[in-house]
Design a protein around this motif. Structure first.
Motif, PDB file in Angstrom:
ATOM      1  N   ALA A   1       0.840  -1.201   0.000  1.00 39.71           N
ATOM      2  CA  ALA A   1       0.000   0.000   0.000  1.00 39.71           C
ATOM      3  C   ALA A   1       0.880   1.259   0.000  1.00 39.71           C
ATOM      4  CB  ALA A   1      -0.919  -0.004   1.211  1.00 39.71           C
ATOM      5  N   THR A   2       1.974   1.216   0.745  1.00 38.01           N
ATOM      6  CA  THR A   2       2.876   2.372   0.781  1.00 38.01           C
ATOM      7  C   THR A   2       3.565   2.563  -0.561  1.00 38.01           C
ATOM      8  OG1 THR A   2       3.240   1.947   3.135  1.00 38.01           O
ATOM      9  CG2 THR A   2       4.790   3.427   2.034  1.00 38.01           C
ATOM     10  N   VAL A   3       3.932   1.473  -1.215  1.00 40.84           N
ATOM     11  CA  VAL A   3       4.544   1.563  -2.543  1.00 40.84           C
ATOM     12  C   VAL A   3       3.571   2.204  -3.524  1.00 40.84           C
ATOM     13  CG1 VAL A   3       5.449   0.222  -4.483  1.00 40.84           C
ATOM     14  CG2 VAL A   3       6.107  -0.367  -2.155  1.00 40.84           C
ATOM     15  N   ARG A   4       2.317   1.808  -3.462  1.00 39.89           N
ATOM     16  CA  ARG A   4       1.312   2.415  -4.345  1.00 39.89           C
ATOM     17  C   ARG A   4       1.146   3.906  -4.044  1.00 39.89           C
ATOM     18  NH1 ARG A   4      -1.407  -2.272  -2.741  1.00 39.89           N
ATOM     19  NH2 ARG A   4      -1.358  -3.878  -4.340  1.00 39.89           N
TER      20      ARG A   4
ATOM     21  N   LEU B   1       3.522   8.413 -10.816  1.00 40.28           N
ATOM     22  CA  LEU B   1       4.001   7.314 -11.643  1.00 40.28           C
ATOM     23  C   LEU B   1       2.907   6.266 -11.771  1.00 40.28           C
ATOM     24  CD1 LEU B   1       7.533   6.794 -10.073  1.00 40.28           C
ATOM     25  CD2 LEU B   1       6.990   7.953 -12.216  1.00 40.28           C
ATOM     26  N   HIS B   2       2.687   5.802 -12.980  1.00 39.05           N
ATOM     27  CA  HIS B   2       1.727   4.723 -13.193  1.00 39.05           C
ATOM     28  C   HIS B   2       2.473   3.406 -13.008  1.00 39.05           C
ATOM     29  CE1 HIS B   2      -1.533   2.364 -14.775  1.00 39.05           C
ATOM     30  NE2 HIS B   2      -0.686   1.785 -15.615  1.00 39.05           N
ATOM     31  N   VAL B   3       2.049   2.626 -12.034  1.00 39.92           N
ATOM     32  CA  VAL B   3       2.693   1.353 -11.743  1.00 39.92           C
ATOM     33  C   VAL B   3       1.657   0.250 -11.899  1.00 39.92           C
ATOM     34  CG1 VAL B   3       3.877  -0.004  -9.978  1.00 39.92           C
ATOM     35  CG2 VAL B   3       4.297   2.442 -10.138  1.00 39.92           C
ATOM     36  N   GLU B   4       1.977  -0.716 -12.722  1.00 41.09           N
ATOM     37  CA  GLU B   4       1.093  -1.866 -12.901  1.00 41.09           C
ATOM     38  C   GLU B   4       1.083  -2.685 -11.617  1.00 41.09           C
ATOM     39  OE1 GLU B   4      -0.743  -2.499 -15.558  1.00 41.09           O
ATOM     40  OE2 GLU B   4       0.044  -0.834 -16.735  1.00 41.09           O
ATOM     41  N   GLU B   5      -0.038  -3.355 -11.346  1.00 43.10           N
ATOM     42  CA  GLU B   5      -0.160  -4.175 -10.136  1.00 43.10           C
ATOM     43  C   GLU B   5       0.898  -5.272 -10.104  1.00 43.10           C
ATOM     44  OE1 GLU B   5      -1.966  -4.049  -7.266  1.00 43.10           O
ATOM     45  OE2 GLU B   5      -2.449  -2.044  -8.003  1.00 43.10           O
ATOM     46  N   ALA B   6       1.266  -5.793 -11.269  1.00 42.95           N
ATOM     47  CA  ALA B   6       2.277  -6.851 -11.318  1.00 42.95           C
ATOM     48  C   ALA B   6       3.653  -6.342 -10.897  1.00 42.95           C
ATOM     49  CB  ALA B   6       2.338  -7.433 -12.725  1.00 42.95           C
ATOM     50  N   ASP B   7       3.900  -5.046 -11.031  1.00 42.58           N
ATOM     51  CA  ASP B   7       5.205  -4.473 -10.699  1.00 42.58           C
ATOM     52  C   ASP B   7       5.314  -4.006  -9.253  1.00 42.58           C
ATOM     53  OD1 ASP B   7       6.113  -4.868 -13.272  1.00 42.58           O
ATOM     54  OD2 ASP B   7       5.413  -2.901 -13.960  1.00 42.58           O
ATOM     55  N   VAL B   8       4.210  -3.977  -8.527  1.00 45.22           N
ATOM     56  CA  VAL B   8       4.226  -3.461  -7.157  1.00 45.22           C
ATOM     57  C   VAL B   8       5.136  -4.306  -6.266  1.00 45.22           C
ATOM     58  CG1 VAL B   8       2.824  -3.070  -5.094  1.00 45.22           C
ATOM     59  CG2 VAL B   8       1.989  -2.341  -7.328  1.00 45.22           C
ATOM     60  N   VAL B   9       5.064  -5.635  -6.396  1.00 50.55           N
ATOM     61  CA  VAL B   9       5.880  -6.518  -5.551  1.00 50.55           C
ATOM     62  C   VAL B   9       7.363  -6.325  -5.861  1.00 50.55           C
ATOM     63  CG1 VAL B   9       6.367  -8.924  -4.976  1.00 50.55           C
ATOM     64  CG2 VAL B   9       4.022  -8.176  -5.327  1.00 50.55           C
ATOM     65  N   ARG B  10       7.705  -6.208  -7.144  1.00 46.64           N
ATOM     66  CA  ARG B  10       9.104  -5.992  -7.534  1.00 46.64           C
ATOM     67  C   ARG B  10       9.606  -4.660  -6.991  1.00 46.64           C
ATOM     68  NH1 ARG B  10      11.353  -3.079 -11.415  1.00 46.64           N
ATOM     69  NH2 ARG B  10       9.355  -2.706 -12.409  1.00 46.64           N
ATOM     70  N   LEU B  11       8.800  -3.605  -7.143  1.00 47.19           N
ATOM     71  CA  LEU B  11       9.195  -2.288  -6.627  1.00 47.19           C
ATOM     72  C   LEU B  11       9.308  -2.291  -5.107  1.00 47.19           C
ATOM     73  CD1 LEU B  11       7.190   0.212  -8.833  1.00 47.19           C
ATOM     74  CD2 LEU B  11       9.645  -0.029  -8.669  1.00 47.19           C
ATOM     75  N   GLN B  12       8.445  -3.044  -4.444  1.00 48.42           N
ATOM     76  CA  GLN B  12       8.518  -3.141  -2.991  1.00 48.42           C
ATOM     77  C   GLN B  12       9.875  -3.708  -2.575  1.00 48.42           C
ATOM     78  OE1 GLN B  12       5.653  -5.823  -1.299  1.00 48.42           O
ATOM     79  NE2 GLN B  12       6.160  -5.258   0.809  1.00 48.42           N
ATOM     80  N   GLY B  13      10.322  -4.739  -3.254  1.00 51.26           N
ATOM     81  CA  GLY B  13      11.627  -5.330  -2.950  1.00 51.26           C
ATOM     82  C   GLY B  13      12.772  -4.364  -3.221  1.00 51.26           C
ATOM     83  N   GLU B  14      12.701  -3.649  -4.351  1.00 48.16           N
ATOM     84  CA  GLU B  14      13.755  -2.708  -4.696  1.00 48.16           C
ATOM     85  C   GLU B  14      13.818  -1.553  -3.700  1.00 48.16           C
ATOM     86  OE1 GLU B  14      13.334  -1.465  -8.742  1.00 48.16           O
ATOM     87  OE2 GLU B  14      13.624  -3.481  -9.534  1.00 48.16           O
TER      88      GLU B  14
END
Length: 95
Positions: free
Chosen positions: A6-9, A17-30
Motif C-alpha cells: 500500500a505504501t509503494v502504491r 508514476l503509473h505502476v502496474e499491479e504486477a510491478d508493485v511486488v518488484r518495486l517493494q523489494g527494490e
C-alpha cells in the motif's frame, strides 16, 4: 524500515508514476533494498570527519548583481555558422 504494498502504491501516486499491479511486488523489494542500504549508511561512525562540501567554512564568492553582455561576443560567435555583426544569423521564419 520496510514498505508494504500500500505504501509503494502511495509513493507511486505521489510521484505521479503509473505502476502496474504486477510491478508493485518488484518495486517493494527494490525500495526495501534501497532503504536497507540507507540504514547501513546511518550506522557508519563519522565523528571527526569533515564535510566534503556544502557546509563549514566554505562559502560562495559574491559578485556584483549587474546585467552585462558577457564581454566575449567574439568567442561566442567564433563557431557560428552565420553571423550578422555581433549577432547570430538565422534563417527567416515568417514571410
Amino acid at each position: 524500515m520496510s514498505l508494504d504494498q500500500a505504501t509503494v502504491r502511495r509513493v507511486a501516486a505521489l510521484a505521479r508514476l503509473h505502476v502496474e499491479e504486477a510491478d508493485v511486488v518488484r518495486l517493494q523489494g527494490e525500495l526495501n533494498g534501497i532503504l536497507g542500504w540507507i540504514e547501513q549508511l546511518q550506522e557508519v561512525d563519522v565523528t571527526g570527519v569533515e564535510p566534503m562540501a556544502g557546509g563549514g567554512a566554505s562559502a560562495l564568492r559574491w559578485r556584483a548583481d549587474a546585467v552585462t553582455d558577457g564581454g566575449m561576443a567574439e568567442k561566442v560567435l567564433a563557431n557560428a555558422p552565420d553571423r550578422e555583426g555581433e549577432y547570430f544569423g538565422v534563417p527567416k521564419v515568417v514571410e
